[in-house]
Design an enzyme around this catalytic site. Structure first.
Site, short mmCIF file in Angstrom:
data_model
loop_
_atom_site.label_atom_id
_atom_site.label_comp_id
_atom_site.label_asym_id
_atom_site.label_seq_id
_atom_site.Cartn_x
_atom_site.Cartn_y
_atom_site.Cartn_z
CG ASP A 67 67.30 -49.40 -55.56
OD1 ASP A 67 67.12 -50.58 -55.20
OD2 ASP A 67 66.37 -48.58 -55.67
CG ASN A 136 59.34 -39.93 -54.98
OD1 ASN A 136 59.27 -41.04 -55.52
ND2 ASN A 136 60.42 -39.51 -54.36
CG HIS A 138 61.51 -43.48 -56.17
ND1 HIS A 138 61.98 -43.22 -54.92
CD2 HIS A 138 60.88 -44.68 -56.08
CE1 HIS A 138 61.67 -44.22 -54.11
NE2 HIS A 138 61.00 -45.11 -54.78
CD GLU A 143 64.25 -40.49 -54.42
OE1 GLU A 143 63.17 -40.72 -55.00
OE2 GLU A 143 64.45 -40.78 -53.23
P1 PGA Z 1 57.16 -50.13 -52.29
O1 PGA Z 1 58.31 -49.24 -52.88
O2 PGA Z 1 57.07 -51.33 -53.19
O3 PGA Z 1 57.62 -50.50 -50.91
O4 PGA Z 1 55.91 -49.32 -52.31
C1 PGA Z 1 58.33 -49.00 -54.24
C2 PGA Z 1 59.46 -48.06 -54.55
O5 PGA Z 1 59.74 -47.17 -53.73
O6 PGA Z 1 60.04 -48.17 -55.64
#
Ligand code: PGA
Length: 241
Positions: A67, A136, A138, A143
């Site tokens: 992304d 969450n 994702h 999302e």
């Molecule tokens: P993080 O993010 O590794 O910074 O916890 C993971 C994500 O949001 O996919």
């Protein structure tokens, strides 16, 4: 799903780097899907070490990132382009033309999504996809939603994601609210997937993702249907399982 519980973050990083190394050894022109965020940083450090020791060669791999924020130019230190250069690509022998990250400044976002998806399909899909997970649920920027979004698409970020990612910005107002993300189908078509998570704050969501109901409200839960997923977590995350 195979769940590997290791001692700590360093061990997650080492194990994940070994899996990437083996993938590249078995097929030097592998297509690898990379992720950003805090979670894979240690894995990138380990991969750079392995590269410096001559144990892995990135010369022929093709990289596709999950992304990118919409509206941030490549040079912006918060962009995922910048992240990938500074955390991995600047330090290994990957060819520039084999680096693929959605262009967050594309004039036509729809066209960019379509072309990104097409590029992935043209190289025959992803051999190994690295994933982190948001609190969450994702994966990439897919999302929580009422349906699974299939292909690379334009995303409006969740409030929780904006809040979580604001730690990388001076203020929450600076966090982009839109992004481009590979879709769930794009991710699910990867031949092999590794999902990394560490710490207590990921415990509950990892539990839901691997033991809960398969629902677009926890996008990572779809991975239960994939035939080749390895989840690598530390003891703190695993204490919720
Ligand atoms: P993080 O993010 O590794 O910074 O916890 C993971 C994500 O949001 O996919």
């Amino acid at each position: 799903m195979q769940v590997e519980i290791v001692e700590d973050y360093i061990d997650i990083s080492k194990k994940a780097a070994e899996i990437v190394k083996t993938q590249i050894k078995d097929n030097p022109s592998s297509v690898i899907g990379f992720a950003t965020g805090d979670t894979p940083k240690g894995m990138y450090r380990e991969l750079i070490k392995l590269y410096n020791n001559g144990e892995v060669d990135f010369a022929d791999i093709k990289a596709f990132n999950l992304d990118e924020y919409y509206g941030l130019p490549k040079e912006n230190p918060q962009s995922y382009h910048y992240y990938m250069m500074k955390n991995l690509f600047d330090f290994v022998n990957i060819k520039k033309e084999n680096i693929n990250i959605p262009n967050g400044m594309a004039e036509s976002i729809e066209k960019e999504c379509e072309e990104y998806e097409k590029k992935i399909q043209e190289v025959g899909g992803i051999d190994l996809q690295v994933l982190g997970i948001g609190r969450n649920g994702h994966i990439g920027f897919n999302e929580p939603d009422l349906k699974f979004e299939a292909e690379t698409h334009f995303v409006e970020l969740d409030e929780d994601t904006i809040k979580a990612n604001s730690r990388f910005f001076h203020s929450i107002e600076e966090v982009p609210i839109k992004a481009i993300s590979m879709g769930i189908k794009t991710i699910m078509q990867a031949r092999k997937i590794i999902l990394l998570a560490f710490g207590k704050e990921k415990g509950e969501v990892i539990y839901k993702a691997i033991k809960g109901e398969i629902t677009p409200e926890i996008p990572a839960s779809i991975l239960q249907l994939h035939p080749n997923v390895t989840v690598i977590v530390d003891k703190e995350t695993a204490s919720f399982l």
